[in-house]
Motif scaffolding. Structure first.
Motif, PDB file in Angstrom:
ATOM      1  N   GLY A 158       0.825  -1.202   0.000  1.00 38.13           N
ATOM      2  CA  GLY A 158       0.000   0.000   0.000  1.00 38.13           C
ATOM      3  C   GLY A 158       0.861   1.254   0.000  1.00 38.13           C
ATOM      4  O   GLY A 158       1.694   1.441   0.890  1.00 38.13           O
ATOM      5  N   MET A 159       0.681   2.104  -1.015  1.00 44.99           N
ATOM      6  CA  MET A 159       1.351   3.399  -1.084  1.00 44.99           C
ATOM      7  C   MET A 159       0.397   4.473  -0.560  1.00 44.99           C
ATOM      8  O   MET A 159      -0.821   4.309  -0.629  1.00 44.99           O
ATOM      9  CB  MET A 159       1.741   3.722  -2.525  1.00 44.99           C
ATOM     10  CG  MET A 159       2.703   2.746  -3.158  1.00 44.99           C
ATOM     11  SD  MET A 159       2.835   2.982  -4.956  1.00 44.99           S
ATOM     12  CE  MET A 159       3.252   4.727  -5.075  1.00 44.99           C
ATOM     13  N   HIS A 160       0.944   5.567  -0.064  1.00 37.93           N
ATOM     14  CA  HIS A 160       0.108   6.634   0.482  1.00 37.93           C
ATOM     15  C   HIS A 160       0.599   7.987   0.007  1.00 37.93           C
ATOM     16  O   HIS A 160       1.550   8.064  -0.789  1.00 37.93           O
ATOM     17  CB  HIS A 160       0.071   6.518   2.008  1.00 37.93           C
ATOM     18  CG  HIS A 160      -0.466   5.202   2.478  1.00 37.93           C
ATOM     19  ND1 HIS A 160       0.361   4.108   2.710  1.00 37.93           N
ATOM     20  CD2 HIS A 160      -1.734   4.762   2.700  1.00 37.93           C
ATOM     21  CE1 HIS A 160      -0.381   3.063   3.065  1.00 37.93           C
ATOM     22  NE2 HIS A 160      -1.645   3.437   3.063  1.00 37.93           N
ATOM     23  N   ASN A 161      -0.056   9.060   0.472  1.00 38.68           N
ATOM     24  CA  ASN A 161       0.298  10.375  -0.055  1.00 38.68           C
ATOM     25  C   ASN A 161       1.681  10.817   0.422  1.00 38.68           C
ATOM     26  O   ASN A 161       2.174  10.386   1.465  1.00 38.68           O
ATOM     27  CB  ASN A 161      -0.769  11.418   0.292  1.00 38.68           C
ATOM     28  CG  ASN A 161      -0.969  11.550   1.787  1.00 38.68           C
ATOM     29  OD1 ASN A 161      -0.472  10.738   2.557  1.00 38.68           O
ATOM     30  ND2 ASN A 161      -1.687  12.568   2.200  1.00 38.68           N
ATOM     31  N   ILE A 162       2.307  11.657  -0.377  1.00 39.25           N
ATOM     32  CA  ILE A 162       3.645  12.165  -0.080  1.00 39.25           C
ATOM     33  C   ILE A 162       3.494  13.511   0.639  1.00 39.25           C
ATOM     34  O   ILE A 162       2.861  14.435   0.121  1.00 39.25           O
ATOM     35  CB  ILE A 162       4.460  12.335  -1.365  1.00 39.25           C
ATOM     36  CG1 ILE A 162       4.558  10.985  -2.091  1.00 39.25           C
ATOM     37  CG2 ILE A 162       5.855  12.882  -1.063  1.00 39.25           C
ATOM     38  CD1 ILE A 162       5.177  11.077  -3.478  1.00 39.25           C
ATOM     39  N   ILE A 163       4.076  13.590   1.822  1.00 38.21           N
ATOM     40  CA  ILE A 163       3.965  14.792   2.646  1.00 38.21           C
ATOM     41  C   ILE A 163       5.360  15.323   2.960  1.00 38.21           C
ATOM     42  O   ILE A 163       6.252  14.567   3.346  1.00 38.21           O
ATOM     43  CB  ILE A 163       3.224  14.495   3.972  1.00 38.21           C
ATOM     44  CG1 ILE A 163       1.808  13.987   3.691  1.00 38.21           C
ATOM     45  CG2 ILE A 163       3.190  15.728   4.859  1.00 38.21           C
ATOM     46  CD1 ILE A 163       0.899  15.018   3.075  1.00 38.21           C
ATOM     47  N   GLN A 164       5.530  16.630   2.794  1.00 37.26           N
ATOM     48  CA  GLN A 164       6.776  17.263   3.203  1.00 37.26           C
ATOM     49  C   GLN A 164       6.794  17.333   4.726  1.00 37.26           C
ATOM     50  O   GLN A 164       5.991  18.025   5.336  1.00 37.26           O
ATOM     51  CB  GLN A 164       6.875  18.671   2.608  1.00 37.26           C
ATOM     52  CG  GLN A 164       6.966  18.723   1.093  1.00 37.26           C
ATOM     53  CD  GLN A 164       8.352  18.349   0.575  1.00 37.26           C
ATOM     54  OE1 GLN A 164       9.335  18.414   1.312  1.00 37.26           O
ATOM     55  NE2 GLN A 164       8.429  17.950  -0.681  1.00 37.26           N
ATOM     56  N   ARG A 165       7.726  16.576   5.346  1.00 33.37           N
ATOM     57  CA  ARG A 165       7.786  16.522   6.811  1.00 33.37           C
ATOM     58  C   ARG A 165       9.212  16.725   7.300  1.00 33.37           C
ATOM     59  O   ARG A 165      10.169  16.389   6.597  1.00 33.37           O
ATOM     60  CB  ARG A 165       7.262  15.160   7.304  1.00 33.37           C
ATOM     61  CG  ARG A 165       5.786  14.951   7.108  1.00 33.37           C
ATOM     62  CD  ARG A 165       5.266  13.779   7.949  1.00 33.37           C
ATOM     63  NE  ARG A 165       5.545  12.489   7.344  1.00 33.37           N
ATOM     64  CZ  ARG A 165       6.389  11.599   7.848  1.00 33.37           C
ATOM     65  NH1 ARG A 165       7.073  11.877   8.948  1.00 33.37           N
ATOM     66  NH2 ARG A 165       6.573  10.427   7.258  1.00 33.37           N
ATOM     67  N   PRO A 166       9.370  17.248   8.507  1.00 31.34           N
ATOM     68  CA  PRO A 166      10.708  17.377   9.087  1.00 31.34           C
ATOM     69  C   PRO A 166      11.238  16.016   9.521  1.00 31.34           C
ATOM     70  O   PRO A 166      10.538  15.243  10.177  1.00 31.34           O
ATOM     71  CB  PRO A 166      10.494  18.303  10.293  1.00 31.34           C
ATOM     72  CG  PRO A 166       9.055  18.134  10.653  1.00 31.34           C
ATOM     73  CD  PRO A 166       8.328  17.860   9.380  1.00 31.34           C
ATOM     74  N   VAL A 167      12.460  15.706   9.118  1.00 31.34           N
ATOM     75  CA  VAL A 167      13.123  14.464   9.511  1.00 31.34           C
ATOM     76  C   VAL A 167      14.571  14.789   9.896  1.00 31.34           C
ATOM     77  O   VAL A 167      15.115  15.839   9.520  1.00 31.34           O
ATOM     78  CB  VAL A 167      13.111  13.417   8.377  1.00 31.34           C
ATOM     79  CG1 VAL A 167      11.702  12.981   8.047  1.00 31.34           C
ATOM     80  CG2 VAL A 167      13.803  13.963   7.133  1.00 31.34           C
ATOM     81  N   ALA A 168      15.180  13.882  10.626  1.00 28.00           N
ATOM     82  CA  ALA A 168      16.561  14.073  11.057  1.00 28.00           C
ATOM     83  C   ALA A 168      17.508  13.400  10.082  1.00 28.00           C
ATOM     84  O   ALA A 168      17.364  12.221   9.764  1.00 28.00           O
ATOM     85  CB  ALA A 168      16.753  13.506  12.456  1.00 28.00           C
ATOM     86  N   GLU A 169      18.492  14.164   9.583  1.00 26.82           N
ATOM     87  CA  GLU A 169      19.529  13.633   8.703  1.00 26.82           C
ATOM     88  C   GLU A 169      20.881  14.164   9.161  1.00 26.82           C
ATOM     89  O   GLU A 169      21.085  15.386   9.216  1.00 26.82           O
ATOM     90  CB  GLU A 169      19.279  14.036   7.238  1.00 26.82           C
ATOM     91  CG  GLU A 169      18.183  13.259   6.543  1.00 26.82           C
ATOM     92  CD  GLU A 169      18.092  13.601   5.061  1.00 26.82           C
ATOM     93  OE1 GLU A 169      18.919  14.428   4.596  1.00 26.82           O
ATOM     94  OE2 GLU A 169      17.209  13.071   4.372  1.00 26.82           O
ATOM     95  N   ASN A 170      21.780  13.252   9.485  1.00 21.73           N
ATOM     96  CA  ASN A 170      23.126  13.645   9.909  1.00 21.73           C
ATOM     97  C   ASN A 170      23.097  14.657  11.054  1.00 21.73           C
ATOM     98  O   ASN A 170      23.857  15.633  11.071  1.00 21.73           O
ATOM     99  CB  ASN A 170      23.920  14.213   8.722  1.00 21.73           C
ATOM    100  CG  ASN A 170      24.053  13.230   7.580  1.00 21.73           C
ATOM    101  OD1 ASN A 170      24.258  12.034   7.795  1.00 21.73           O
ATOM    102  ND2 ASN A 170      23.913  13.721   6.354  1.00 21.73           N
ATOM    103  N   GLY A 171      22.179  14.437  11.992  1.00 24.85           N
ATOM    104  CA  GLY A 171      22.109  15.296  13.160  1.00 24.85           C
ATOM    105  C   GLY A 171      21.409  16.613  12.938  1.00 24.85           C
ATOM    106  O   GLY A 171      21.392  17.474  13.826  1.00 24.85           O
ATOM    107  N   GLU A 172      20.815  16.812  11.751  1.00 26.18           N
ATOM    108  CA  GLU A 172      20.104  18.059  11.463  1.00 26.18           C
ATOM    109  C   GLU A 172      18.670  17.761  11.058  1.00 26.18           C
ATOM    110  O   GLU A 172      18.370  16.704  10.497  1.00 26.18           O
ATOM    111  CB  GLU A 172      20.798  18.831  10.330  1.00 26.18           C
ATOM    112  CG  GLU A 172      22.208  19.308  10.666  1.00 26.18           C
ATOM    113  CD  GLU A 172      22.814  20.109   9.525  1.00 26.18           C
ATOM    114  OE1 GLU A 172      22.153  20.192   8.453  1.00 26.18           O
ATOM    115  OE2 GLU A 172      23.923  20.644   9.691  1.00 26.18           O
TER     116      GLU A 172
END
Length: 336
Positions: free
Chosen positions: A278-292
């Motif tokens: 099941g695929m769902h909608n794509i949402i721009q969300r804040p995530v952590a990458e390399n400590g940022e």
């Protein structure tokens, strides 16, 4: 003996025939069936007619002596799918005849269309026969989005079709199925059938209900071939011209509820398959990458699977494989 030849016609109301003797004493062969009699069906056609709840008298046979062949059943189904949905016609004609909202009845009772009834039957069948579990994960589609933006114009100019997300998901899914073949298998009684091919069903919404046309041998399709096939199936679903052959079979299914805005869902298996993504909608969300903390296009993924043959560990790793393929699309090109 040729395939589909009738070996005998059993008439239970008549006494058993005597042992064959001289030619003069042998019983006469059964008369050819006429339009008013029950048509002669082979076992394969009889099973198909019973499964689809069809009236064989309405089907025109093109075989010997008017015998109904499998191709005749498919032709009949193709003709039926081109007819407008009676649900929509009945409601539209009833509501369209009212002169004001005050005259609209509080209830409307209309019969299910054949397609809607078949969908309901299969969904109930899946719930009753399979041990369905669902596992979830999320995928960062930044890399896929950048690829699409970078090559969008060139791809469309070269292949005459838009580069969408579905081709990436199909390729990532096929790669995961090769590593976890139980998700590409099906249960038949007490046996497990391992499929050595990858026929991926793509769930498509249509005015008459959900349909699942099949991408045959998806492992052999390029990104452009996949996008073209999905576009063609979408158009056929809208005008009701999908054939029975295009809707039958399939070893795994992908359903994209995100096009309708779904954030999360638990898809139901398409029997006798053992998995559905099941695929769902794509949402721009804040995530952590390399400590940022960064903003990324994120999607929730759901994998429903048949726990009778698929263990939770395999299901989770299967979904992780799809996630890794999408977050680093170069893995798909390098086959790693």
């Amino acid at each position: 003996v040729e395939a589909d030849d009738v070996l005998a016609v059993i008439e239970p109301e008549k006494p058993a025939a005597r042992k064959p003797g001289p030619a003069a004493d042998r019983p006469a062969p059964p008369e050819k069936s006429t339009g008013s009699q029950e048509p002669v069906l082979t076992p394969a056609v009889r099973r198909l007619v019973k499964e689809l709840k069809l009236d064989p008298i309405k089907i025109t046979g093109t075989g010997k002596d008017g015998r109904i062949l499998k191709s005749d059943v498919m032709a009949y189904l193709d003709k039926q799918t081109s007819i407008r949905d009676p649900d929509a016609e009945t409601v539209a004609s009833t509501l369209g005849a009212t002169e004001s909202p005050a005259e609209t009845p509080a209830e409307q009772r209309v019969p299910m269309s054949r397609l809607r009834a078949r969908i309901a039957e299969r969904l109930v069948q899946a719930q009753q026969t399979a041990a369905i579990l669902t596992t979830f994960n999320e995928v960062n589609l930044q890399s896929v989005s950048e690829l699409r933006i970078r090559y969008r114009e060139t791809f469309e100019k070269e292949h005459g079709v838009r580069l969408g997300f579905m081709s990436f998901f199909v390729r990532a899914t096929v790669d995961a199925l090769k590593k976890f073949p139980l998700l590409n298998a099906s249960v038949d009684g007490t046996d497990i059938i391992y499929h050595g091919y990858y026929d991926i069903g793509i769930a498509v919404g249509s005015p008459r209900g959900l349909v699942v046309p099949i991408l045959r041998n998806a492992d052999e399709l390029s990104f452009a071939d996949t996008e073209k096939a999905i576009k063609q199936y979408g158009q056929k679903a809208q005008d009701g011209s999908l054939s029975y052959e295009e809707l039958s079979g399939g070893t795994f299914t992908i359903s994209n509820g995100g096009v309708y805005g779904s954030m999360l869902s638990t898809p139901i298996l398409n029997p006798p398959q053992s998995g559905i993504l099941g695929m769902h909608n794509i949402i721009q969300r804040p995530v952590a990458e390399n400590g940022e903390v960064v903003i990324r296009p994120m999607m929730y993924l759901a994998l429903s699977y048949d726990h009778r043959i698929v263990d939770g560990k395999d299901a989770v790793q299967f979904l992780v494989t799809i996630k890794e393929n999408l977050e680093d699309p170069s893995r798909l090109l390098l086959d790693i």
